[in-house]
Write a protein that holds these residues in place. Sequence first.
Motif, PDB file in Angstrom:
ATOM      1  N   THR A   1       0.870  -1.172   0.000  1.00  0.00           N
ATOM      2  CA  THR A   1       0.000   0.000   0.000  1.00  0.00           C
ATOM      3  C   THR A   1       0.906   1.220   0.000  1.00  0.00           C
ATOM      4  O   THR A   1       1.290   1.745   1.045  1.00  0.00           O
ATOM      5  N   SER A   2       1.321   1.604  -1.189  1.00  0.00           N
ATOM      6  CA  SER A   2       2.224   2.740  -1.383  1.00  0.00           C
ATOM      7  C   SER A   2       2.290   2.996  -2.876  1.00  0.00           C
ATOM      8  O   SER A   2       1.779   2.211  -3.663  1.00  0.00           O
TER       9      SER A   2
ATOM     10  N   HIS B   1      11.101  -1.294   7.856  1.00  0.00           N
ATOM     11  CA  HIS B   1       9.957  -2.155   8.151  1.00  0.00           C
ATOM     12  C   HIS B   1       8.884  -2.082   7.061  1.00  0.00           C
ATOM     13  O   HIS B   1       8.672  -3.029   6.330  1.00  0.00           O
ATOM     14  N   TYR B   2       8.245  -0.924   6.945  1.00  0.00           N
ATOM     15  CA  TYR B   2       7.052  -0.852   6.096  1.00  0.00           C
ATOM     16  C   TYR B   2       7.360  -1.171   4.640  1.00  0.00           C
ATOM     17  O   TYR B   2       6.543  -1.760   3.935  1.00  0.00           O
TER      18      TYR B   2
ATOM     19  N   SER C   1       0.747  -5.024   8.014  1.00  0.00           N
ATOM     20  CA  SER C   1      -0.084  -3.845   8.304  1.00  0.00           C
ATOM     21  C   SER C   1      -1.365  -3.931   7.488  1.00  0.00           C
ATOM     22  O   SER C   1      -1.419  -4.636   6.488  1.00  0.00           O
ATOM     23  N   THR C   2      -2.383  -3.181   7.911  1.00  0.00           N
ATOM     24  CA  THR C   2      -3.647  -3.187   7.176  1.00  0.00           C
ATOM     25  C   THR C   2      -3.420  -2.689   5.752  1.00  0.00           C
ATOM     26  O   THR C   2      -3.034  -1.538   5.556  1.00  0.00           O
ATOM     27  N   PRO C   3      -3.634  -3.533   4.752  1.00  0.00           N
ATOM     28  CA  PRO C   3      -3.441  -3.063   3.374  1.00  0.00           C
ATOM     29  C   PRO C   3      -4.692  -2.332   2.882  1.00  0.00           C
ATOM     30  O   PRO C   3      -5.745  -2.403   3.522  1.00  0.00           O
ATOM     31  N   ALA C   4      -4.569  -1.640   1.757  1.00  0.00           N
ATOM     32  CA  ALA C   4      -5.713  -0.954   1.143  1.00  0.00           C
ATOM     33  C   ALA C   4      -6.616  -2.022   0.528  1.00  0.00           C
ATOM     34  O   ALA C   4      -6.611  -2.260  -0.676  1.00  0.00           O
ATOM     35  N   ILE C   5      -7.397  -2.668   1.397  1.00  0.00           N
ATOM     36  CA  ILE C   5      -8.099  -3.891   0.991  1.00  0.00           C
ATOM     37  C   ILE C   5      -9.146  -3.629  -0.092  1.00  0.00           C
ATOM     38  O   ILE C   5      -9.338  -4.457  -0.988  1.00  0.00           O
TER      39      ILE C   5
ATOM     40  N   THR D   1       0.155   7.788   1.555  1.00  0.00           N
ATOM     41  CA  THR D   1      -0.471   6.595   0.998  1.00  0.00           C
ATOM     42  C   THR D   1       0.246   5.397   1.602  1.00  0.00           C
ATOM     43  O   THR D   1       1.232   4.893   1.070  1.00  0.00           O
ATOM     44  N   SER D   2      -0.211   5.015   2.779  1.00  0.00           N
ATOM     45  CA  SER D   2       0.374   3.897   3.527  1.00  0.00           C
ATOM     46  C   SER D   2      -0.548   3.626   4.698  1.00  0.00           C
ATOM     47  O   SER D   2      -1.468   4.390   4.953  1.00  0.00           O
ATOM     48  N   SER D   3      -0.288   2.555   5.421  1.00  0.00           N
ATOM     49  CA  SER D   3      -1.026   2.343   6.661  1.00  0.00           C
ATOM     50  C   SER D   3      -0.420   3.239   7.735  1.00  0.00           C
ATOM     51  O   SER D   3       0.632   3.856   7.526  1.00  0.00           O
TER      52      SER D   3
ATOM     53  N   THR E   1       1.182   2.388  10.246  1.00  0.00           N
ATOM     54  CA  THR E   1       2.522   1.871  10.544  1.00  0.00           C
ATOM     55  C   THR E   1       3.582   2.631   9.750  1.00  0.00           C
ATOM     56  O   THR E   1       4.658   2.931  10.263  1.00  0.00           O
TER      57      THR E   1
ATOM     58  N   GLU F   1       6.633   4.709  11.462  1.00  0.00           N
ATOM     59  CA  GLU F   1       8.042   4.497  11.116  1.00  0.00           C
ATOM     60  C   GLU F   1       8.667   5.817  10.668  1.00  0.00           C
ATOM     61  O   GLU F   1       9.771   6.171  11.087  1.00  0.00           O
TER      62      GLU F   1
ATOM     63  N   ARG G   1      11.808   7.771  12.624  1.00  0.00           N
ATOM     64  CA  ARG G   1      13.039   7.886  11.838  1.00  0.00           C
ATOM     65  C   ARG G   1      13.356   9.348  11.507  1.00  0.00           C
ATOM     66  O   ARG G   1      14.516   9.745  11.479  1.00  0.00           O
TER      67      ARG G   1
ATOM     68  N   LEU H   1       5.319  -2.748  18.485  1.00  0.00           N
ATOM     69  CA  LEU H   1       5.637  -2.558  17.066  1.00  0.00           C
ATOM     70  C   LEU H   1       6.421  -1.267  16.853  1.00  0.00           C
ATOM     71  O   LEU H   1       7.397  -1.232  16.107  1.00  0.00           O
TER      72      LEU H   1
ATOM     73  N   LEU I   1       9.939  -0.613  15.003  1.00  0.00           N
ATOM     74  CA  LEU I   1      10.121   0.286  13.858  1.00  0.00           C
ATOM     75  C   LEU I   1      11.369   1.147  14.041  1.00  0.00           C
ATOM     76  O   LEU I   1      12.085   1.440  13.082  1.00  0.00           O
TER      77      LEU I   1
ATOM     78  N   GLN J   1      -8.902   3.813   8.231  1.00  0.00           N
ATOM     79  CA  GLN J   1      -9.893   2.733   8.340  1.00  0.00           C
ATOM     80  C   GLN J   1     -10.428   2.467   9.743  1.00  0.00           C
ATOM     81  O   GLN J   1     -10.979   1.411   9.996  1.00  0.00           O
TER      82      GLN J   1
ATOM     83  N   PRO K   1      -9.243   1.402   4.208  1.00  0.00           N
ATOM     84  CA  PRO K   1      -7.807   1.519   4.479  1.00  0.00           C
ATOM     85  C   PRO K   1      -7.039   1.977   3.246  1.00  0.00           C
ATOM     86  O   PRO K   1      -7.510   1.820   2.125  1.00  0.00           O
ATOM     87  N   GLY K   2      -5.853   2.540   3.456  1.00  0.00           N
ATOM     88  CA  GLY K   2      -5.008   2.951   2.338  1.00  0.00           C
ATOM     89  C   GLY K   2      -4.354   4.310   2.536  1.00  0.00           C
ATOM     90  O   GLY K   2      -3.387   4.644   1.871  1.00  0.00           O
TER      91      GLY K   2
END
Lengths: 358, 358
Positions: free
Chosen positions: A58-59, A216-217, A236-240, B58-60, B62, B66, B70, B88, B92, B186, B193-194
């Motif tokens: 999801t990126s 990680h991600y 991680s929760t993806p863009a389902i 555009t990611s979860s 997580t 991260e 960072r 978690l 990260l 989400q 999600p997304g």
Amino acid sequence: MKMKLFLPGPVSVRSEVLKQFEKPVIGHRTKEASEIQKSIIINMQKIFGTKEDILVSTSSGTGLMEGAIRSCTRKRALICALGSFGELWQKLGIENGIETDILRTEPGEATDPNKLEEVLKKKDYDFVGITHNETSSGILNNLKELKPIIEKYSEIIWAIDTVSSAGGTPIDQDKYGIDISITSSQKCLGLVPGLSFASFSTKAVEKARTIENRGHYLDLLLLYNYSREHNFQYPSTPAISNMVAAEYQLNYIVNEEGLENRFKRHLTMSNYFKDWANKNFEVFGNKKYLSPTITCVKNTKNLNFEKLSDEFSKRGIVISNGYGSMADKTFRVGHMGDTTLGDMKEFTKIFDEILKNI
Amino acid sequence: MKMKLFLPGPVSVRSEVLKQFEKPVIGHRTKEASEIQKSIIINMQKIFGTKEDILVSTSSGTGLMEGAIRSCTRKRALICALGSFGELWQKLGIENGIETDILRTEPGEATDPNKLEEVLKKKDYDFVGITHNETSSGILNNLKELKPIIEKYSEIIWAIDTVSSAGGTPIDQDKYGIDISITSSQKCLGLVPGLSFASFSTKAVEKARTIENRGHYLDLLLLYNYSREHNFQYPSTPAISNMVAAEYQLNYIVNEEGLENRFKRHLTMSNYFKDWANKNFEVFGNKKYLSPTITCVKNTKNLNFEKLSDEFSKRGIVISNGYGSMADKTFRVGHMGDTTLGDMKEFTKIFDEILKNI
């Protein structure tokens, strides 16, 4: 007004695909989610031409390009750039503390195998990232020409950026011995942006296992390990919902339209538009390496792009100016995804009209 | 069957929101894209309770957690964990080569301000990440209790994980002097999600400017700089259709339902369900710190979760088992997003039925 996109991505998405988002959201830890992922894997394997594993992130594609260079470089990385997106890949390496060199070409040229050979001899590279199709210049690298050079170095992980080619032209990953092919949802695959896909060869997996500080991600090895251990699900929760739409569209691409037909359609659109562009302007780049998914047009009439773009906009069409240093000298037209030859004919008809009056 | 999600995320999404995806895809370099981002900023500022800048990734969540650790740790990071998602966050940090310590609590307890003070005295921390609402245990940290401790250390960048709280309960970022609040689409925001969202204070911006090796795709400073310099647009193609849906839903949350009503609704649902759960099972955790968005229930009847889940599934409902080490001893029910008290009453009615027959 409903705008039709003739961009080098994002592309207009078929309404049947957009309708998939209307389905109620499903949990990402369900059997249904696993089945969706499995279906995506099978179809993306065909699109990349590989039997290796497929990861979904999801990126944007940039995320996976960063993940690839970070997860798979232990010594030194080399990027073969055709323009802006190759420059970006080098930056992605450097920004993660990886010694990353770049082999540039003249704008409009493909990577020269002889020059690649010279560069690889000089330093101990273990990662080579190659732009397959450069969106900023409309050039398609010839993987067949590069294969004999890269395969001399057995330690190298070979990754390619197919963000604007996968699904529009053959990739043939396994035929060329490529380890990682990376693409995005919003180009030739005809999906909305938000997902990216990468193949990940056994050789790349082994390599990543020897590398520390992968983050990680965007760590390809984490995605790989987790999905193998958790029935094709993700950490991680993806863009389902985007994955539901992807499953639907990839199935259409592979099993309804068929890959050969899809590649042929892209080539036909490209030839048609390039003929028109050469009559009215001039297609940018070496004729031997022109991209079948996007055309970079030299603005030989010195049109004011903003004015041109406004004229298209009034007629419900979006095109793109040149990228980076070529912003004023070129403009770009995408003919990818589910755009048809009919769309391109309509587009050039409107362009003709605009040219008469501008 | 249309399944209704009572998960701690993802949540069921209103059909009006899903319909936003039917709109034709727009280019991410258009004025329209800039306007969408501006609207998201204004509404997310209200949801986080801040005047600081807002970034969309555009990611979860997580991914942004991260990015935060960072981008903003130069010396040493401390994570105040309430359970799995705090663990978690420490990971990260470590996976990016950052020295990251963790202050754990007993399961079901919130972070103890005295213990936090002790830990902060020992080492020179410049980043503190705190789980606001822990999805795995159903506990909400009390930011008011932690503020007086953290504000003693002016160099610390204070980040909070509000993935399962923002939009369901007040965050009040500026009131507590928090620098970075992170959430996902989400959960309480009621989106698919997304996407994830982060606030990014001026202090955090200044800090990130002094830090090297921040990577690229998840680098908060890059997102910040680029969007400021490019009319609220992003360096990589964002999930623009998801952003269209987010603009619509955030506008609904802030200007139609209203934040106060939304927070009250979450509390009412939570109180209702916790009463039911205490009558039939037992709510897990210290009563003083129970989450208003999710309830972790002790499985005092020793029900087989898989069987329980199947019974719900037959009736079109999805619930979640315990997380990590509490997988068998608890189960979790989410009451967040656009779920209503009526939904919760229907849910407990079905649960009563199942309990009679299981």
